[in-house]
Scaffold this motif. Structure first.
Motif, short mmCIF file in Angstrom:
data_model
loop_
_atom_site.label_atom_id
_atom_site.label_comp_id
_atom_site.label_asym_id
_atom_site.label_seq_id
_atom_site.Cartn_x
_atom_site.Cartn_y
_atom_site.Cartn_z
N PRO A 1 36.76 96.13 22.94
CA PRO A 1 35.79 95.92 24.02
C PRO A 1 35.86 94.50 24.58
CG PRO A 1 34.75 96.90 22.08
CD PRO A 1 36.11 96.45 21.66
N LYS A 2 35.49 94.36 25.86
CA LYS A 2 35.49 93.03 26.46
C LYS A 2 34.56 92.08 25.71
CE LYS A 2 36.94 93.96 31.21
NZ LYS A 2 36.58 93.82 32.64
N SER A 3 33.52 92.64 25.09
CA SER A 3 32.57 91.81 24.35
C SER A 3 33.22 91.14 23.15
CB SER A 3 31.37 92.65 23.89
OG SER A 3 31.81 93.71 23.05
N GLU A 4 34.36 91.67 22.71
CA GLU A 4 35.07 91.08 21.56
C GLU A 4 36.00 89.94 21.98
OE1 GLU A 4 34.74 91.66 18.43
OE2 GLU A 4 33.46 93.44 18.44
N LEU A 5 36.20 89.76 23.28
CA LEU A 5 37.11 88.72 23.76
C LEU A 5 36.40 87.38 23.85
CD1 LEU A 5 38.78 90.68 26.71
CD2 LEU A 5 39.47 90.62 24.32
N SER A 6 37.12 86.32 23.54
CA SER A 6 36.52 84.98 23.62
C SER A 6 37.62 83.96 23.86
CB SER A 6 35.77 84.65 22.31
OG SER A 6 36.69 84.59 21.22
N GLU A 7 37.22 82.73 24.05
CA GLU A 7 38.17 81.64 24.29
C GLU A 7 38.74 81.09 22.99
OE1 GLU A 7 39.08 81.04 27.41
OE2 GLU A 7 37.66 82.62 27.95
N SER A 8 38.20 81.54 21.87
CA SER A 8 38.72 81.12 20.57
C SER A 8 38.46 82.24 19.58
CB SER A 8 38.03 79.83 20.10
OG SER A 8 36.63 80.04 19.95
N GLY A 9 39.19 82.23 18.46
CA GLY A 9 39.02 83.27 17.47
C GLY A 9 40.20 83.30 16.51
N LYS A 10 40.17 84.25 15.61
CA LYS A 10 41.19 84.32 14.55
C LYS A 10 42.52 84.84 15.07
CE LYS A 10 41.80 86.14 9.85
NZ LYS A 10 41.18 86.97 8.78
N TYR A 11 42.47 85.77 16.04
CA TYR A 11 43.70 86.42 16.50
C TYR A 11 43.90 86.24 18.01
CZ TYR A 11 42.97 88.97 12.10
OH TYR A 11 42.73 89.31 10.79
N ASN A 12 45.16 86.10 18.40
CA ASN A 12 45.50 86.28 19.81
C ASN A 12 45.23 87.74 20.14
OD1 ASN A 12 46.62 83.67 20.14
ND2 ASN A 12 48.53 84.36 19.20
N CYS A 13 44.91 88.04 21.41
CA CYS A 13 44.70 89.44 21.77
C CYS A 13 45.06 89.67 23.23
CB CYS A 13 43.27 89.87 21.50
SG CYS A 13 42.04 89.10 22.56
N VAL A 14 45.34 90.95 23.53
CA VAL A 14 45.64 91.37 24.90
C VAL A 14 44.75 92.56 25.21
CG1 VAL A 14 47.36 92.26 26.50
CG2 VAL A 14 48.04 90.56 24.77
N HIS A 15 43.91 92.43 26.23
CA HIS A 15 43.09 93.54 26.71
C HIS A 15 43.88 94.27 27.79
CE1 HIS A 15 39.75 95.52 28.91
NE2 HIS A 15 39.18 95.55 27.73
N TYR A 16 43.77 95.59 27.85
CA TYR A 16 44.65 96.35 28.75
C TYR A 16 44.47 95.92 30.21
CZ TYR A 16 41.66 99.61 31.35
OH TYR A 16 40.78 100.16 32.24
N GLY A 17 43.25 95.52 30.59
CA GLY A 17 43.01 95.10 31.97
C GLY A 17 43.82 93.89 32.37
N GLU A 18 44.19 93.08 31.39
CA GLU A 18 44.98 91.89 31.69
C GLU A 18 46.42 92.22 32.07
OE1 GLU A 18 43.02 88.44 28.94
OE2 GLU A 18 44.04 90.06 27.87
N LEU A 19 46.87 93.41 31.73
CA LEU A 19 48.22 93.82 32.13
C LEU A 19 48.31 93.99 33.64
CD1 LEU A 19 49.04 96.45 29.35
CD2 LEU A 19 49.66 94.02 29.42
N PHE A 20 47.16 94.26 34.30
CA PHE A 20 47.13 94.37 35.76
C PHE A 20 46.96 93.00 36.41
CE2 PHE A 20 44.97 98.29 34.21
CZ PHE A 20 45.89 99.24 34.64
N THR A 21 46.15 92.16 35.80
CA THR A 21 45.67 90.97 36.51
C THR A 21 46.28 89.65 36.06
OG1 THR A 21 43.84 90.76 34.92
CG2 THR A 21 43.44 92.06 36.92
N ARG A 22 46.70 89.56 34.79
CA ARG A 22 47.07 88.25 34.26
C ARG A 22 48.55 88.14 33.92
NH1 ARG A 22 43.71 84.46 32.25
NH2 ARG A 22 42.02 85.97 32.02
N TYR A 23 49.12 89.17 33.38
CA TYR A 23 50.48 89.08 32.85
C TYR A 23 51.48 89.80 33.75
CZ TYR A 23 47.87 87.67 28.71
OH TYR A 23 47.01 87.04 27.85
N ALA A 24 52.68 89.26 33.82
CA ALA A 24 53.75 89.89 34.59
C ALA A 24 54.72 90.55 33.63
CB ALA A 24 54.44 88.86 35.47
#
Length: 412
Positions: free
Chosen positions: A235-258
């Motif tokens: 969930p987006k609520s689990e995303l943060s600017e810091s934390g134990k693991y790197n992560c990729v949310h599926y929405g970022e495949l459209f907007t952030r990553y090439a």
């Protein structure tokens, strides 16, 4: 209770608009310009008209989208400023301006106004009026905003009394705009070169030196040791600017990553989900348009948490270079879209991508092609970072120069 008063620096004065230099004025726009309203050109629109119609779409796209007219009902001349007077709630076009730099080329459409300076520097007025907060405050965020002539001409304008200072400020901002425009054109040129290189290198039309083996037509699902899986709910609520693991949310495949993911910007403490391996290919599995699913990103990090609705394609590095494959999806989007199913919400499943067909060179040639295209991307990214910095510099310059906080003109 102590009432604090603002300290006004020496050489400055308090006005209705704030603190400005003592040798600057606050004038109504009506005192500075001649106002003109545009006219409807719809019946004269033609593909081969001699005059470009200044309308809302033209101004909001910086001239990229335009119509032409066979008649010039509202002629515009060099040095005039045009401005959008009507827009939807929270729109981006209201009060956006376009500066005319050529005679007998443009004609003014309805709901667009023009200003011809009486004596002030026209470019200075352009920078002051473009998306001016005074005009934007008429937008209630609910209904259509329609600026009236009286509203527009009542706009207060902070302006140096000496035209030479107006011109100096306008020149500094205009020079910065020229740098920005040159950089934008260079980036567009580099992107076009990269697109051409992709079309040639990823189809085998152009071969790199040292490679001559035939490319093998394959189905993705027929490759040895290839695995398909799906990320787990993140969930987006689990995303943060810091934390134990790197992560990729599926929405970022459209907007952030090439085509490749070298670094991530989001983190999570959520454990137990599927984690990436370097060379994994990530694709979104659902979207409201089939076109949105025709994208692939190779992640170059181990151990990143992969969110739900991400299709994970895992192949041995000795067989398939994930970056090469992701670039290939970019130029073969139509085939991916043909594999998509659904009507309201579209889906892309592992079974669909198993039928994806492409030409596969040796792993050595894949690696070489991926390196060349990645280097091109890196160059473009550096230019885009430079462009972003230059735009921030211009914003800072406008905030300082157009208010007189910083003076660049020294009177004799």
């Amino acid at each position: 209770m102590t009432v604090q008063t603002q300290t006004i620096p020496e050489g400055y004065k308090q006005t209705e608009t704030g603190v400005i230099p003592v040798d600057w004025d606050v004038k109504k726009l009506d005192d500075l310009v001649h106002f003109n309203n545009g006219k409807a050109h719809e019946q004269f629109i033609t593909q081969n008209g001699n005059y470009i119609v200044i309308n809302s779409k033209f101004i909001s796209t910086e001239g990229a989208i335009f119509k032409t007219s066979g008649k010039n009902l509202s002629p515009l001349s060099d040095g005039e400023i045009t401005m959008v007077m009507s827009d939807i709630p929270n729109g981006k076009a209201l009060a956006k301006c376009f500066f005319i730099r050529k005679n007998d080329k443009y004609t003014l459409n309805q709901r667009i106004c023009s200003f011809k300076s009486k004596s002030a520097d026209s470019e200075y007025l352009f920078y002051k009026l473009n998306r001016n907060k005074y005009f934007l405050d008429f937008d209630s965020g609910v209904g259509q905003t329609n600026l009236k002539r009286s509203d527009v001409l009542n706009c207060p304008v902070v302006i140096p009394t000496k035209k030479e200072e107006q011109t100096a400020i306008a020149t500094a901002l205009s020079n910065t705009d020229e740098l920005i425009e040159k950089l934008e054109k260079l980036i567009d040129k580099k992107k076009a070169i990269k697109q051409g290189a992709m079309q040639e290198l990823l189809t085998g039309k152009r071969r790199l030196p040292g490679f001559s083996e035939e490319w093998e037509p394959v189905k993705l699902g027929d490759l040895n040791s290839i695995e398909f899986s799906k990320g787990q709910g993140l969930p987006k609520s689990e995303l943060s600017e810091s934390g134990k693991y790197n992560c990729v949310h599926y929405g970022e495949l459209f907007t952030r990553y090439a085509e490749k993911i070298e670094t991530v910007v989001r983190y999570t403490n959520f454990d137990g989900a599927i984690k990436s391996r370097k060379n994994d290919i990530l694709m979104p599995t659902s979207d409201v348009t089939p076109n949105g699913l025709a994208t692939a990103s190779c992640i170059l990090l181990d151990g990143a948490v992969l969110g739900g609705d991400i299709l994970i394609i895992r192949a041995p590095k000795s067989t398939l270079n994930g970056v090469f494959f992701s670039y290939g999806v970019h130029i073969n989007r139509s085939q991916v879209m043909s594999l998509v199913s659904g009507s309201t919400v579209y889906h892309l499943y592992a079974g669909d991508m198993k039928n994806y067909e492409f030409l596969l060179p040796s792993i050595e040639e894949q690696n070489a092609i991926a390196t060349i295209l990645s280097d091109m991307d890196t160059e473009i990214e550096k230019l885009e970072q430079k462009l972003s910095k230059l735009r921030r510099i211009k914003t800072g310059m406008m905030q300082q120069l157009l208010t007189g906080k910083i003076r660049i003109y020294e009177p004799n």
